[in-house]
Design a protein around this motif. Structure first.
Motif: not given
Length: 168
Positions: A81-106
């Motif tokens: 699942r790409k990354n260890a989960a952490g509070v605030g991360y999102t589980y993306d079912a399509g990618r079957d991955a945990f994704i950290p929060p996006k910090v910067f718009d760019s």
């Protein structure tokens, strides 16, 4: 030990739990995610859980020694699942991955690592004279800036063309 993330209705991690291996195994002794979810549901009365590997980062599996040093594992089939989960991360079912929060718009999502990448690569020079720079992302100007370790002022910007720090 097995690790699970408790997800809200938007699949955002709101808690993580460690579960004994015995509470995740089927009758044949195989670790099965649904068995761990059933155990956690019985204990907490909550059903939205996903298993994760605390040793997976940016799509790669690492061994961690007793000193906390991470080294790449030869058997990458353990990456999960790409990354260890952490509070605030999102589980993306399509990618079957945990994704950290996006910090910067760019910054954009790297599909291989499921980590947010800056539009300018992180500087390759991070210290001078044995002193580490404090490097920060400047979202307004989409650049890396640093504190000069000798002066303490935020007065350096990373020049990607010369791969060096320059005073601004």
């Amino acid at each position: 030990m097995a690790h699970f993330a408790k997800l809200n209705d938007s699949n955002v991690v709101i808690q993580t739990e460690v579960v004994a291996d015995a509470d995740t195994q089927d009758e044949n002794g195989n670790e099965v995610e649904s068995v761990g979810v059933a155990f956690l549901t019985d204990v907490h009365g909550y059903t939205n859980w996903k298993k994760f590997s605390r040793n997976t980062s940016e799509g790669k599996y690492y061994n961690v020694d007793s000193d906390g040093n991470w080294t790449g594992e030869g058997d990458q089939s353990k990456a999960f699942r790409k990354n260890a989960a952490g509070v605030g991360y999102t589980y993306d079912a399509g990618r079957d991955a945990f994704i950290p929060p996006k910090v910067f718009d760019s910054w954009t999502l790297n599909e291989t690592t499921c980590i947010w990448d800056p539009p300018v690569a992180y500087p390759t020079v991070t210290s001078v004279g044995g002193k580490d720079y404090q490097i920060l992302w400047d979202e307004t100007n989409t650049r890396w800036v640093a504190y000069n370790p000798d002066g303490g002022e935020l007065n350096l910007e990373w020049n990607t063309g010369t791969s060096s720090w320059e005073t601004f």
